[in-house]
Design an enzyme around this catalytic site. Structure first.
Site, short mmCIF file in Angstrom:
data_model
loop_
_atom_site.label_atom_id
_atom_site.label_comp_id
_atom_site.label_asym_id
_atom_site.label_seq_id
_atom_site.Cartn_x
_atom_site.Cartn_y
_atom_site.Cartn_z
N HIS A 268 -30.27 -43.69 47.64
CA HIS A 268 -31.04 -44.66 48.45
C HIS A 268 -30.63 -46.06 48.00
CE1 HIS A 268 -34.12 -46.27 50.91
NE2 HIS A 268 -35.20 -45.92 50.25
N HIS A 307 -25.43 -41.85 56.78
CA HIS A 307 -26.83 -42.24 56.88
C HIS A 307 -27.58 -41.14 57.62
CE1 HIS A 307 -30.37 -44.69 57.71
NE2 HIS A 307 -29.95 -45.46 56.72
N ASP A 363 -25.11 -50.55 52.37
CA ASP A 363 -24.74 -50.69 50.96
C ASP A 363 -23.24 -50.82 50.74
OD1 ASP A 363 -27.23 -50.67 49.76
OD2 ASP A 363 -27.39 -48.51 50.05
N1 ACO Z 1 -19.33 -38.73 51.65
C1 ACO Z 1 -18.81 -37.55 51.99
N2 ACO Z 1 -19.44 -36.65 52.76
C2 ACO Z 1 -20.66 -36.96 53.20
C3 ACO Z 1 -21.28 -38.17 52.89
C4 ACO Z 1 -20.55 -39.09 52.08
N3 ACO Z 1 -21.07 -40.26 51.76
N4 ACO Z 1 -22.49 -38.22 53.45
C5 ACO Z 1 -22.64 -37.06 54.10
N5 ACO Z 1 -21.54 -36.30 53.94
C6 ACO Z 1 -21.28 -34.99 54.56
C7 ACO Z 1 -22.05 -33.89 53.83
O1 ACO Z 1 -21.27 -33.32 52.79
C8 ACO Z 1 -22.31 -32.95 54.95
O2 ACO Z 1 -21.11 -32.24 55.22
P1 ACO Z 1 -21.17 -30.68 55.59
O3 ACO Z 1 -21.88 -30.64 56.91
O4 ACO Z 1 -19.76 -30.25 55.63
O5 ACO Z 1 -21.97 -30.02 54.50
C9 ACO Z 1 -22.55 -33.83 56.16
O6 ACO Z 1 -21.80 -35.03 55.87
C10 ACO Z 1 -24.02 -34.18 56.37
O7 ACO Z 1 -24.51 -34.73 55.16
P2 ACO Z 1 -26.01 -34.60 54.67
O8 ACO Z 1 -26.05 -34.70 53.18
O9 ACO Z 1 -26.64 -33.40 55.31
O10 ACO Z 1 -26.66 -35.89 55.31
P3 ACO Z 1 -28.05 -36.50 54.93
O11 ACO Z 1 -28.59 -37.11 56.17
O12 ACO Z 1 -28.91 -35.51 54.23
O13 ACO Z 1 -27.69 -37.60 53.86
C11 ACO Z 1 -27.13 -39.67 52.86
C12 ACO Z 1 -27.67 -38.96 54.12
C13 ACO Z 1 -28.00 -39.29 51.65
C14 ACO Z 1 -27.24 -41.19 53.07
C15 ACO Z 1 -25.67 -39.24 52.64
O14 ACO Z 1 -24.88 -39.62 53.74
C16 ACO Z 1 -25.09 -39.81 51.34
O15 ACO Z 1 -25.25 -39.18 50.29
N6 ACO Z 1 -24.38 -40.97 51.42
C17 ACO Z 1 -23.86 -41.60 50.21
C18 ACO Z 1 -24.97 -42.37 49.52
C19 ACO Z 1 -25.33 -43.63 50.25
O16 ACO Z 1 -24.50 -44.39 50.68
N7 ACO Z 1 -26.64 -43.84 50.37
C20 ACO Z 1 -27.19 -45.06 51.01
C21 ACO Z 1 -27.91 -44.69 52.24
S1 ACO Z 1 -28.42 -46.11 53.12
C22 ACO Z 1 -29.73 -46.70 52.27
O17 ACO Z 1 -30.45 -46.05 51.57
C23 ACO Z 1 -29.95 -48.09 52.39
#
Ligand code: ACO
Length: 429
Positions: A268, A307, A363
């Protein structure tokens, strides 16, 4: 004739049900009538991570993730970032309307005159270890504020709510500035009420021997815009924590400590810190393809990408990219920006990211700007918390005034052992 309802046939019993649809949703509690027999407590909706569950009705902010739209109280984020100030945006979030000139003056004056913190707070900031993470210090000191303002527990009293809202918006930058000064061993810099909200924060971060700190206009405005961009984002993890804690009628300081704690996590508000670490680890543009391969193999995540709601470019990331250029005109270019831009270019051409609709989020670029402004990495989530404070408070207040809200208490699906008899320790194998 189309009807706003959902017809359900329970194939276990053959019974049929009709559930009303309102605002594009069915009420989960309506599922309870769907039972297989007298002993059945009724059908539950199973939704880990609340992927598809609305926990409230809210009029604060609106996101269309597919189209990359963010609005506060109906106003597009682009217009607010261009034309508003953070304190005006805070007023908008909390009151629902933009202020008149007189209302804005009174609001700014009130906040500006609550920036000081009790001297005792300094004493316990002193007690933190020299390398304490400022976010940990912020979470603890925000919680501690509740002990200084015991009337804060009168959450049904509009006047008491108002003054705590003012205090929190005013004092969070002071706590943040003090947390930073402690971590670098500098004396605390007191608020300067002649300065703007962002200018005063820069003062508390960077003032040294000068009699009066004069913030750079461009940097001050850039910081103000960054605060605007972070001010609210509907039911994200930390806001949900704010509402959940608030639903037990805890005071707003305790609620905000819980929201800030939720923000601290790397998925987050901690993500911008992780982005910088990642860009440093990559180190040069030629190493990007190998890094992307590791991401695709599932070894790590591309921080600042993806996201839960945006399946398009995060509109805040677009604005931040523009702000970055303005900041670099003053500070000189942060070399990490070249790696970030190239990383984004390569990722957005790669089917792994395209097919999963993974775009840069807020971010991805914010940390690069903060670093150019000499703000240390561990302060990044703290800056996020300063910006998010009015949003948390607006959502908290909305929750309290919403007659439909009750204490947050999700259900579970029990998958543990059935009943069994206690075995004395000497009889266990
Ligand atoms: N890098 C690589 N792969 C990713 C990423 C990433 N940053 N984010 C999602 N994926 C992939 C997952 O591995 C998943 O792949 P799969 O379907 O093959 O298993 C798919 O995309 C869906 O991902 P989820 O984890 O189910 O998505 P969720 O909505 O639960 O997570 C989150 C959202 C936590 C923001 C995620 O994208 C992440 O971890 N991003 C990196 C951290 C980040 O930048 N956070 C800031 C968010 S914005 C904020 O808080 C202001």
């Amino acid at each position: 004739m189309p009807k706003d309802s959902l017809s359900i046939t329970d194939n276990r019993t053959g019974k049929q049900y009709e559930l009303p649809i309102q605002d594009g949703a069915v009420r989960a509690v309506d599922l309870r009538q769907i039972k297989t027999g007298e002993d059945d407590p009724g059908l539950l909706a199973y939704d880990p991570g609340f992927i598809n569950t609305a926990s409230c009705k809210s009029a604060v902010s609106y996101i269309d993730g597919a189209r990359g739209i963010l609005r506060y109280r109906g106003y597009p984020i682009e217009q607010l970032a261009e034309q508003s100030t953070f304190l005006e945006t805070a007023y908008l979030l909390l009151h629902g309307e933009l202020p008149s000139a007189a209302e804005l003056d009174a609001w700014v004056l009130e906040i500006t005159h609550h920036t000081f913190i009790h001297e005792n707070i300094k004493k316990f900031i002193d007690g933190f270890h020299h390398d304490a993470h400022p976010m940990g210090v912020l979470v603890s000191t925000v919680a501690a504020l509740s002990t200084f303002y015991p009337e804060a527990k009168h959450i049904q009293d509009e006047r008491a709510r108002h003054i705590q809202i003012i205090r929190l918006i005013a004092k969070v930058p002071t706590l943040a500035g003090f947390a930073h000064r402690h971590s670098v061993g500098l004396p605390y810099a007191y608020p300067d009420n002649d300065l703007s909200y962002a200018g005063n924060f820069l003062n508390m971060m960077f003032k040294t021997t000068e009699v009066k700190f004069v913030p750079n206009q461009t940097l001050q405005r850039a910081l103000d815009v960054l605060f605007i961009l972070h001010a609210d984002h509907e039911q994200n993890c930390s806001t949900s924590a704010m509402r959940t804690t608030g639903s037990s009628h805890a005071d707003p300081y305790s609620c905000m400590a819980s929201a800030a704690a939720a923000l601290y996590g790397p998925l987050h508000g901690g993500a911008n810190e992780e982005v910088l670490k990642m860009l440093r680890e990559i180190g040069s543009k030629d190493r990007i393809p190998a890094y992307i391969e590791r991401v695709k193999r599932g070894e790590l995540r591309l921080m600042g990408f993806g996201h839960r709601i945006y399946k398009n470019y995060d509109p805040r990331a677009t604005i931040i990219k523009r702000v970055a250029a303005e900041v670099f005109d003053v500070t000189g270019k942060n070399p990490l920006i070249d790696i970030a831009v190239e990383l984004e270019r390569i990722a957005l051409q790669d089917d792994y990211f395209v097919s999963r609709k993974l775009f840069p989020n807020v971010d991805f670029y914010s940390g690069i700007i903060y670093e150019a402004m000499q703000i240390p990495v561990d302060m990044f989530p703290v800056l996020f918390a300063i910006g998010r404070t009015p949003g948390w408070l607006a959502q908290w207040q909305e929750m309290l005034l919403d007659k439909e809200q009750r204490i947050s208490r999700p259900r579970q699906i029990y998958v543990g052992a059935g009943v069994r008899d206690y075995v004395p320790i000497e009889q266990r194998g």
